[in-house]
Scaffold this motif. Structure first.
Motif, mmCIF file in Angstrom:
data_model
loop_
_atom_site.group_PDB
_atom_site.id
_atom_site.type_symbol
_atom_site.label_atom_id
_atom_site.label_comp_id
_atom_site.label_asym_id
_atom_site.label_seq_id
_atom_site.Cartn_x
_atom_site.Cartn_y
_atom_site.Cartn_z
ATOM 1 N N PHE A 181 1.144 -0.294 -6.970
ATOM 2 C CA PHE A 181 -0.325 -0.010 -6.478
ATOM 3 C C PHE A 181 -1.319 -0.645 -6.860
ATOM 4 O O PHE A 181 -2.338 -1.352 -6.375
ATOM 5 N N ALA A 182 -1.240 -1.053 -8.161
ATOM 6 C CA ALA A 182 -2.328 -1.662 -9.131
ATOM 7 C C ALA A 182 -2.336 -2.830 -8.462
ATOM 8 O O ALA A 182 -3.654 -3.675 -8.213
ATOM 9 N N VAL A 183 -1.298 -3.641 -8.623
ATOM 10 C CA VAL A 183 -1.282 -5.120 -7.910
ATOM 11 C C VAL A 183 -1.732 -5.341 -6.642
ATOM 12 O O VAL A 183 -2.609 -5.937 -6.213
ATOM 13 N N PHE A 184 -1.004 -4.421 -5.686
ATOM 14 C CA PHE A 184 -1.537 -4.554 -4.392
ATOM 15 C C PHE A 184 -2.782 -4.034 -4.203
ATOM 16 O O PHE A 184 -3.684 -4.696 -3.244
ATOM 17 N N CYS A 185 -3.605 -3.133 -4.777
ATOM 18 C CA CYS A 185 -4.944 -2.675 -4.622
ATOM 19 C C CYS A 185 -5.913 -3.817 -4.936
ATOM 20 O O CYS A 185 -6.877 -3.953 -4.064
ATOM 21 N N ILE A 186 -5.822 -4.463 -5.969
ATOM 22 C CA ILE A 186 -6.772 -5.747 -6.374
ATOM 23 C C ILE A 186 -6.895 -6.453 -5.308
ATOM 24 O O ILE A 186 -7.924 -7.062 -4.926
ATOM 25 N N PHE A 187 -5.634 -7.013 -4.763
ATOM 26 C CA PHE A 187 -5.994 -7.777 -3.466
ATOM 27 C C PHE A 187 -5.961 -7.400 -2.245
ATOM 28 O O PHE A 187 -5.996 -7.972 -1.380
ATOM 29 N N ALA A 188 -5.914 -6.162 -1.994
ATOM 30 C CA ALA A 188 -5.829 -5.568 -0.798
ATOM 31 C C ALA A 188 -7.242 -5.500 -0.046
ATOM 32 O O ALA A 188 -7.156 -5.590 1.082
ATOM 33 N N GLY A 189 -8.242 -5.454 -0.867
ATOM 34 C CA GLY A 189 -9.472 -5.522 -0.207
ATOM 35 C C GLY A 189 -9.593 -6.930 0.639
ATOM 36 O O GLY A 189 -10.175 -6.950 1.637
ATOM 37 N N ALA A 190 -9.345 -8.005 -0.004
ATOM 38 C CA ALA A 190 -9.319 -9.425 0.654
ATOM 39 C C ALA A 190 -8.270 -9.377 1.691
ATOM 40 O O ALA A 190 -8.664 -10.035 2.914
ATOM 41 N N ILE A 191 -7.242 -8.806 1.379
ATOM 42 C CA ILE A 191 -6.122 -9.019 2.677
ATOM 43 C C ILE A 191 -6.581 -7.997 3.648
ATOM 44 O O ILE A 191 -6.602 -8.364 5.078
ATOM 45 N N ASN A 192 -7.197 -6.753 3.637
ATOM 46 C CA ASN A 192 -7.727 -5.899 4.774
ATOM 47 C C ASN A 192 -8.953 -6.524 5.350
ATOM 48 O O ASN A 192 -8.902 -6.253 6.714
ATOM 49 N N ASN A 193 -9.846 -7.390 4.874
ATOM 50 C CA ASN A 193 -10.503 -8.091 5.449
ATOM 51 C C ASN A 193 -10.151 -8.945 6.835
ATOM 52 O O ASN A 193 -10.666 -9.136 7.501
ATOM 53 N N ARG A 194 -9.080 -9.683 6.382
ATOM 54 C CA ARG A 194 -8.429 -10.433 7.049
ATOM 55 C C ARG A 194 -7.802 -9.783 8.354
ATOM 56 O O ARG A 194 -7.700 -10.361 9.464
ATOM 57 N N ILE A 195 -6.998 -8.868 7.928
ATOM 58 C CA ILE A 195 -5.965 -8.253 8.870
ATOM 59 C C ILE A 195 -6.647 -6.980 9.587
ATOM 60 O O ILE A 195 -6.361 -6.692 10.814
ATOM 61 N N GLY A 196 -7.971 -6.753 9.417
ATOM 62 C CA GLY A 196 -8.524 -5.436 9.789
ATOM 63 C C GLY A 196 -8.274 -4.160 8.975
ATOM 64 O O GLY A 196 -7.062 -3.885 8.661
ATOM 65 N N LEU A 197 -9.090 -3.307 8.896
ATOM 66 C CA LEU A 197 -8.862 -2.232 8.237
ATOM 67 C C LEU A 197 -8.128 -1.136 8.814
ATOM 68 O O LEU A 197 -7.259 -0.479 8.186
ATOM 69 N N LYS A 198 -8.084 -1.223 10.126
ATOM 70 C CA LYS A 198 -6.943 -0.307 10.750
ATOM 71 C C LYS A 198 -5.559 -0.763 10.398
ATOM 72 O O LYS A 198 -4.814 0.192 10.539
ATOM 73 N N TRP A 199 -5.303 -2.010 10.279
ATOM 74 C CA TRP A 199 -3.964 -2.198 10.065
ATOM 75 C C TRP A 199 -3.723 -2.057 8.738
ATOM 76 O O TRP A 199 -2.489 -1.517 8.077
ATOM 77 N N GLY A 200 -4.484 -2.139 7.804
ATOM 78 C CA GLY A 200 -4.532 -1.950 6.305
ATOM 79 C C GLY A 200 -4.275 -0.376 6.205
ATOM 80 O O GLY A 200 -3.391 0.086 5.441
ATOM 81 N N LEU A 201 -4.967 0.582 7.108
ATOM 82 C CA LEU A 201 -4.691 1.922 7.124
ATOM 83 C C LEU A 201 -3.426 2.457 7.611
ATOM 84 O O LEU A 201 -2.863 3.175 7.038
ATOM 85 N N ALA A 202 -2.664 1.536 8.411
ATOM 86 C CA ALA A 202 -1.904 1.903 9.184
ATOM 87 C C ALA A 202 -0.325 1.441 8.432
ATOM 88 O O ALA A 202 0.546 2.450 8.125
ATOM 89 N N ILE A 203 -0.385 0.361 7.764
ATOM 90 C CA ILE A 203 0.822 -0.081 7.042
ATOM 91 C C ILE A 203 0.624 0.592 5.578
ATOM 92 O O ILE A 203 1.867 0.520 4.810
#
Length: 437
Positions: free
Chosen positions: A66-88
């Motif tokens: 989780f720690a590894v994914f979270c650090i980069f998740a903000g950048a990734i969610n900005n690209r794919i959209g928060l809806k898809w970050g919330l879904a996956i």
């Protein structure tokens, strides 16, 4: 706070499905089904198992991911959209995307003056999962007055509820289409490329303000594994089920108390932040002193605490107030980063770092809890010590808080003229460009 008028916007009928409350409802629905059920199992102590150590080791590995994914998740969610970050996000190790996305939605979609309230609503939804799950567990295990693990039917019910998170997440609206009751817009300023997104996260991670807040981020949920071990070591199955059900009301109470204070516009933002922080830290210090006293007694004479045993009340009260103060502390940290973020994309970076460091803290704490022969005073000492270390740097950040840093775009509900729209296009001065200044 920078204010910009969006003169090129076109009035559209306001749909309830594009409103802030509906978006919060969607995020809360996913929080209820996925992490809510997870927390319900955690509220049993060791996920409902008889021995805490193997479960603690598994949790340590999971939170490390989780720690590894979270650090980069903000950048990734900005690209794919928060809806898809919330879904996956609820799909296994990808929960880091969900953690970052839900926090960005809850903080970023409402107006700054409403964030304390919506954070409390979110905490209520997160707590409702364990409350419902705890009620299920209590009903299925109420006759088990011995130590041990919960029945398999408990896990089946939880898994069914957790599967509902994905379809609920798909109901979320894009930030650009959400309307607020004060007519401000949710500002999104994505970086031009994936690399730029990751660079922005890196710059933020080493900024002075974030470095000062690292101890608070790290310690915010550090107590949770010790609570799990404490419950498993000294409480019966049904008393743990009772804790899983009732303790979450503590988080609800504290969330609305803190949320009300942090939204109180008649008090200067710095003052209300300091009042909340002082109260929370005082309570946390009291709980760890209380824990030292109880743990000393329990080492000499380990109890088996059931509903009607003599010492159940004072031992369970410690668990209750850990949750009361701990949830309030976490909520305040979310509110604080929301005040310093300039837009939703910036906020996504902030929440990713916050939740990544929070997960890193839990990784260490769960790894410590997985050691069967470790002295419980080691966990207590680390919780107490890191909390004390966090006080001064966090106070420095609070002392510098003068206002919300969010760029505010006010939507003009009058249909813009074609001439104005074309002028904006030809000058290249889009709302997003101006919001980034």
């Amino acid at each position: 706070m920078t204010t910009i008028t969006d003169t090129a916007s076109t009035y559209q009928k306001r749909s309830i499905f594009r409103s802030v409350p509906f978006q919060i409802l969607v995020a809360c629905g996913v929080s209820f089904t996925a992490p809510g059920m997870w927390d319900a199992l955690g509220g049993l102590g060791a996920g409902g198992a008889a021995e805490p150590y193997a479960v603690s080791a598994a949790n340590a590995i999971l939170y490390a991911l989780f720690a590894v994914f979270c650090i980069f998740a903000g950048a990734i969610n900005n690209r794919i959209g928060l809806k898809w970050g919330l879904a996956i996000g609820p799909l296994g190790t990808r929960s880091g995307f969900f953690w970052s996305a839900e926090a960005a939605i809850i903080i970023g979609y409402p107006s700054p003056k409403d964030r304390g309230f919506y954070l409390a609503v979110w905490q209520t939804a997160k707590a409702a999962g364990p409350i419902v799950g705890g009620a299920i567990t209590l009903g299925l295990n109420a006759n088990r007055s011995t130590a041990g693990s919960v029945g398999s039917a408990t896990y089946i019910v939880f898994i069914v509820i957790m599967c509902l998170g994905l379809p609920i997440a798909l109901c979320l609206s894009p930030a650009e289409k959400v309307w607020r009751k004060d007519d401000t817009r949710v500002v999104v300023h994505r970086q031009a490329t994936w690399l730029d997104e990751f660079k922005a996260v890196g710059r933020l991670a080493i900024s002075r303000r974030i470095l000062l807040l690292v101890p608070s981020f790290f310690i915010s949920y550090f107590y949770n594994p010790f609570v799990s071990t404490f419950l498993t070591s000294y409480f019966t199955v049904r008393s743990r089920a009772f804790s899983s059900f009732f303790t979450n009301f503590a988080g609800i109470f504290s969330s609305f108390i803190v949320g009300y204070l942090l939204d109180k516009q008649s008090i200067h933002i710095k003052t209300r932040a300091k009042i909340a922080f002082t109260g929370i830290v005082t309570m946390l210090i009291g709980t760890w002193i209380w824990a030292i006293i109880l743990q000393k007694e329990y080492y000499d004479n380990p109890p088996r605490l059931d509903w009607f045993t003599k010492d159940f009340g004072r031992a369970y009260a410690l668990v209750f107030f850990w949750t009361f103060a701990g949830q309030a502390f976490q909520q305040m940290l979310y509110w604080l980063v929301g005040q310093y973020a300039t837009d939703l994309s910036s906020l996504s970076h902030h929440t990713g770092i916050l939740r990544g460091l929070e997960a890193l803290g839990q990784t260490v704490a769960w790894a410590l809890a997985s050691q069967g022969k470790v002295n419980h005073f080691v966990s207590i000492g680390l919780n107490f010590g890191i909390l004390l270390i966090a006080i001064v740097p966090t106070w420095i950040v609070l002392s510098e808080l003068e206002h919300s840093h969010e760029v505010t775009v006010i939507a003009d509900e009058v249909i813009g003229s074609t001439k104005d729209s074309e002028a904006n296009k030809s000058s290249g001065d889009s709302v997003e460009d101006r919001a980034s200044l």
